[in-house]
Design a protein around this motif. Structure first.
Motif, PDB file in Angstrom:
ATOM      1  N   GLU A   1       0.853  -1.186   0.000  1.00  0.00           N
ATOM      2  CA  GLU A   1       0.000   0.000   0.000  1.00  0.00           C
ATOM      3  C   GLU A   1       0.888   1.234   0.000  1.00  0.00           C
ATOM      4  O   GLU A   1       1.786   1.352   0.829  1.00  0.00           O
ATOM      5  CB  GLU A   1      -0.907   0.004   1.224  1.00  0.00           C
ATOM      6  N   PHE A   2       0.614   2.155  -0.929  1.00  0.00           N
ATOM      7  CA  PHE A   2       1.441   3.334  -1.098  1.00  0.00           C
ATOM      8  C   PHE A   2       0.555   4.578  -1.093  1.00  0.00           C
ATOM      9  O   PHE A   2      -0.317   4.715  -1.952  1.00  0.00           O
ATOM     10  CB  PHE A   2       2.218   3.246  -2.417  1.00  0.00           C
ATOM     11  N   PRO A   3       0.782   5.495  -0.124  1.00  0.00           N
ATOM     12  CA  PRO A   3      -0.053   6.699  -0.043  1.00  0.00           C
ATOM     13  C   PRO A   3       0.162   7.636  -1.232  1.00  0.00           C
ATOM     14  O   PRO A   3       1.292   7.829  -1.683  1.00  0.00           O
ATOM     15  CB  PRO A   3       0.402   7.372   1.251  1.00  0.00           C
ATOM     16  N   ILE A   4      -0.930   8.196  -1.711  1.00  0.00           N
ATOM     17  CA  ILE A   4      -0.869   9.226  -2.748  1.00  0.00           C
ATOM     18  C   ILE A   4      -0.904  10.560  -2.016  1.00  0.00           C
ATOM     19  O   ILE A   4      -1.893  10.879  -1.358  1.00  0.00           O
ATOM     20  CB  ILE A   4      -2.043   9.095  -3.734  1.00  0.00           C
ATOM     21  N   THR A   5       0.195  11.321  -2.112  1.00  0.00           N
ATOM     22  CA  THR A   5       0.294  12.568  -1.354  1.00  0.00           C
ATOM     23  C   THR A   5      -0.392  13.726  -2.052  1.00  0.00           C
ATOM     24  O   THR A   5      -0.884  14.634  -1.392  1.00  0.00           O
ATOM     25  CB  THR A   5       1.765  12.932  -1.075  1.00  0.00           C
ATOM     26  N   SER A   6      -0.442  13.719  -3.386  1.00  0.00           N
ATOM     27  CA  SER A   6      -1.152  14.765  -4.115  1.00  0.00           C
ATOM     28  C   SER A   6      -1.464  14.280  -5.524  1.00  0.00           C
ATOM     29  O   SER A   6      -0.795  13.383  -6.045  1.00  0.00           O
ATOM     30  CB  SER A   6      -0.323  16.053  -4.185  1.00  0.00           C
ATOM     31  N   SER A   7      -2.470  14.886  -6.115  1.00  0.00           N
ATOM     32  CA  SER A   7      -2.801  14.564  -7.503  1.00  0.00           C
ATOM     33  C   SER A   7      -3.555  15.725  -8.136  1.00  0.00           C
ATOM     34  O   SER A   7      -4.265  16.460  -7.456  1.00  0.00           O
ATOM     35  CB  SER A   7      -3.637  13.289  -7.599  1.00  0.00           C
ATOM     36  N   THR A   8      -3.377  15.860  -9.429  1.00  0.00           N
ATOM     37  CA  THR A   8      -4.153  16.830 -10.185  1.00  0.00           C
ATOM     38  C   THR A   8      -5.426  16.122 -10.645  1.00  0.00           C
ATOM     39  O   THR A   8      -5.478  14.890 -10.652  1.00  0.00           O
ATOM     40  CB  THR A   8      -3.373  17.326 -11.415  1.00  0.00           C
ATOM     41  N   PRO A   9      -6.437  16.872 -11.045  1.00  0.00           N
ATOM     42  CA  PRO A   9      -7.606  16.205 -11.628  1.00  0.00           C
ATOM     43  C   PRO A   9      -7.201  15.492 -12.925  1.00  0.00           C
ATOM     44  O   PRO A   9      -6.294  15.926 -13.632  1.00  0.00           O
ATOM     45  CB  PRO A   9      -8.570  17.354 -11.936  1.00  0.00           C
ATOM     46  N   VAL A  10      -7.869  14.385 -13.210  1.00  0.00           N
ATOM     47  CA  VAL A  10      -7.629  13.665 -14.459  1.00  0.00           C
ATOM     48  C   VAL A  10      -8.315  14.454 -15.564  1.00  0.00           C
ATOM     49  O   VAL A  10      -9.531  14.658 -15.537  1.00  0.00           O
ATOM     50  CB  VAL A  10      -8.197  12.227 -14.397  1.00  0.00           C
ATOM     51  N   SER A  11      -7.518  14.939 -16.492  1.00  0.00           N
ATOM     52  CA  SER A  11      -8.034  15.718 -17.612  1.00  0.00           C
ATOM     53  C   SER A  11      -8.294  14.764 -18.772  1.00  0.00           C
ATOM     54  O   SER A  11      -7.368  14.098 -19.245  1.00  0.00           O
ATOM     55  CB  SER A  11      -7.011  16.781 -18.004  1.00  0.00           C
ATOM     56  N   LEU A  12      -9.547  14.676 -19.217  1.00  0.00           N
ATOM     57  CA  LEU A  12      -9.939  13.719 -20.249  1.00  0.00           C
ATOM     58  C   LEU A  12     -10.534  14.411 -21.464  1.00  0.00           C
ATOM     59  O   LEU A  12     -11.260  15.407 -21.330  1.00  0.00           O
ATOM     60  CB  LEU A  12     -10.991  12.754 -19.704  1.00  0.00           C
ATOM     61  N   THR A  13     -10.239  13.856 -22.627  1.00  0.00           N
ATOM     62  CA  THR A  13     -10.899  14.253 -23.863  1.00  0.00           C
ATOM     63  C   THR A  13     -11.410  12.975 -24.507  1.00  0.00           C
ATOM     64  O   THR A  13     -10.637  12.041 -24.735  1.00  0.00           O
ATOM     65  CB  THR A  13      -9.929  14.967 -24.821  1.00  0.00           C
ATOM     66  N   ILE A  14     -12.710  12.949 -24.777  1.00  0.00           N
ATOM     67  CA  ILE A  14     -13.328  11.770 -25.374  1.00  0.00           C
ATOM     68  C   ILE A  14     -13.989  12.225 -26.674  1.00  0.00           C
ATOM     69  O   ILE A  14     -14.823  13.127 -26.676  1.00  0.00           O
ATOM     70  CB  ILE A  14     -14.375  11.148 -24.432  1.00  0.00           C
ATOM     71  N   LYS A  15     -13.583  11.589 -27.784  1.00  0.00           N
ATOM     72  CA  LYS A  15     -14.088  11.988 -29.097  1.00  0.00           C
ATOM     73  C   LYS A  15     -14.687  10.796 -29.810  1.00  0.00           C
ATOM     74  O   LYS A  15     -14.105   9.720 -29.831  1.00  0.00           O
ATOM     75  CB  LYS A  15     -12.953  12.575 -29.943  1.00  0.00           C
ATOM     76  N   ASN A  16     -15.866  10.993 -30.396  1.00  0.00           N
ATOM     77  CA  ASN A  16     -16.533   9.970 -31.185  1.00  0.00           C
ATOM     78  C   ASN A  16     -15.935   9.997 -32.588  1.00  0.00           C
ATOM     79  O   ASN A  16     -16.058  10.974 -33.311  1.00  0.00           O
ATOM     80  CB  ASN A  16     -18.033  10.232 -31.228  1.00  0.00           C
ATOM     81  N   LYS A  17     -15.284   8.907 -32.981  1.00  0.00           N
ATOM     82  CA  LYS A  17     -14.663   8.812 -34.300  1.00  0.00           C
ATOM     83  C   LYS A  17     -15.615   8.226 -35.334  1.00  0.00           C
ATOM     84  O   LYS A  17     -15.250   8.074 -36.493  1.00  0.00           O
ATOM     85  CB  LYS A  17     -13.404   7.954 -34.218  1.00  0.00           C
ATOM     86  N   GLY A  18     -16.820   7.890 -34.916  1.00  0.00           N
ATOM     87  CA  GLY A  18     -17.793   7.274 -35.811  1.00  0.00           C
ATOM     88  C   GLY A  18     -17.766   5.766 -35.670  1.00  0.00           C
ATOM     89  O   GLY A  18     -16.793   5.186 -35.182  1.00  0.00           O
ATOM     90  N   ASN A  19     -18.850   5.123 -36.093  1.00  0.00           N
ATOM     91  CA  ASN A  19     -18.964   3.669 -36.051  1.00  0.00           C
ATOM     92  C   ASN A  19     -18.753   3.129 -34.637  1.00  0.00           C
ATOM     93  O   ASN A  19     -18.144   2.083 -34.454  1.00  0.00           O
ATOM     94  CB  ASN A  19     -17.983   3.034 -37.042  1.00  0.00           C
ATOM     95  N   GLN A  20     -19.214   3.865 -33.645  1.00  0.00           N
ATOM     96  CA  GLN A  20     -19.121   3.518 -32.225  1.00  0.00           C
ATOM     97  C   GLN A  20     -17.679   3.285 -31.760  1.00  0.00           C
ATOM     98  O   GLN A  20     -17.413   2.425 -30.943  1.00  0.00           O
ATOM     99  CB  GLN A  20     -19.987   2.309 -31.887  1.00  0.00           C
ATOM    100  N   GLU A  21     -16.759   4.047 -32.289  1.00  0.00           N
ATOM    101  CA  GLU A  21     -15.369   4.015 -31.840  1.00  0.00           C
ATOM    102  C   GLU A  21     -15.046   5.356 -31.201  1.00  0.00           C
ATOM    103  O   GLU A  21     -15.373   6.408 -31.751  1.00  0.00           O
ATOM    104  CB  GLU A  21     -14.424   3.724 -32.999  1.00  0.00           C
ATOM    105  N   LEU A  22     -14.404   5.281 -30.039  1.00  0.00           N
ATOM    106  CA  LEU A  22     -14.069   6.488 -29.292  1.00  0.00           C
ATOM    107  C   LEU A  22     -12.558   6.640 -29.183  1.00  0.00           C
ATOM    108  O   LEU A  22     -11.833   5.655 -29.070  1.00  0.00           O
ATOM    109  CB  LEU A  22     -14.663   6.438 -27.883  1.00  0.00           C
ATOM    110  N   GLN A  23     -12.117   7.877 -29.201  1.00  0.00           N
ATOM    111  CA  GLN A  23     -10.723   8.210 -28.923  1.00  0.00           C
ATOM    112  C   GLN A  23     -10.691   8.805 -27.517  1.00  0.00           C
ATOM    113  O   GLN A  23     -11.367   9.798 -27.244  1.00  0.00           O
ATOM    114  CB  GLN A  23     -10.215   9.243 -29.943  1.00  0.00           C
ATOM    115  N   LEU A  24      -9.926   8.177 -26.623  1.00  0.00           N
ATOM    116  CA  LEU A  24      -9.831   8.612 -25.235  1.00  0.00           C
ATOM    117  C   LEU A  24      -8.400   9.067 -24.977  1.00  0.00           C
ATOM    118  O   LEU A  24      -7.463   8.297 -25.142  1.00  0.00           O
ATOM    119  CB  LEU A  24     -10.192   7.453 -24.301  1.00  0.00           C
TER     120      LEU A  24
END
Length: 174
Positions: free
Chosen positions: A32-55
């Motif tokens: 077990e390892f403590p996380i002392t700090s973290s930034t928010p997870v910045s996400l971009t999710i794009k629909n490439k068509g045909n039910q495929e996503l770019q994450l």
């Protein structure tokens, strides 16, 4: 959790999201390892068509990991960037058959914590040192040799040579 149906509804749609991770300790087989700090997870999710996503996204974390030599905690920075393609036509069973490691997709939801956990695991360092010239700990008494010295005998001889060492020590006494 991020609902992916918002993006899947129209081709070319893109959303941006920021999520805080929901765990304060990284737990694995290593411990077990403590996380002392973290930034928010910045996400971009794009629909490439045909039910495929770019994450794609990024997160920065600081985790306390013991030094491989002296066992003192080292504040280790993880700058994690990821870029993944998701085929949403597959169901969970098909993903497992295809050996696709998308354990962070549950139905049409993205589990951000599972995504970050997997990325930490993949980016885990083999060896962490508090400093390049860390002296470690004494194998006899356990003293941290970076902080003080000890008077333990440090010669590690092959146990098969013990008899020869005993002979030489008898001659020293004469």
């Amino acid at each position: 959790m991020i609902d992916l149906t918002k993006v899947l509804n129209s081709d070319g749609k893109e959303i941006h999201a920021e999520e805080m991770i929901g765990f304060e300790t990284f737990v694995s087989r290593l411990g077990e390892f403590p996380i002392t700090s973290s930034t928010p997870v910045s996400l971009t999710i794009k629909n490439k068509g045909n039910q495929e996503l770019q994450l794609s996204g990024m997160v920065t974390l600081h985790v306390l990991i013991p030094c491989s030599r002296c066992l003192e905690d080292v504040d280790t920075e993880f700058v994690i960037e990821f870029d993944k393609e998701l085929d949403m036509k597959m169901d969970d069973g098909e993903r497992q058959k295809a050996l696709d490691e998308h354990s962070y997709i549950e139905g049409y939801n993205l589990d951000v914590d599972e995504l970050v956990y997997g990325e930490i695991l993949v980016n885990w360092p083999v060896k962490v040192l508090c400093k390049e010239d860390c002296k470690g700990i004494c194998s006899v008494c356990g003293t941290n040799l970076n902080l003080s010295t000890c008077s333990c005998e440090t010669t590690d001889l092959d146990p098969r040579m013990a008899k020869i060492r005993d002979i030489f020590s008898k001659f020293k006494e004469v």
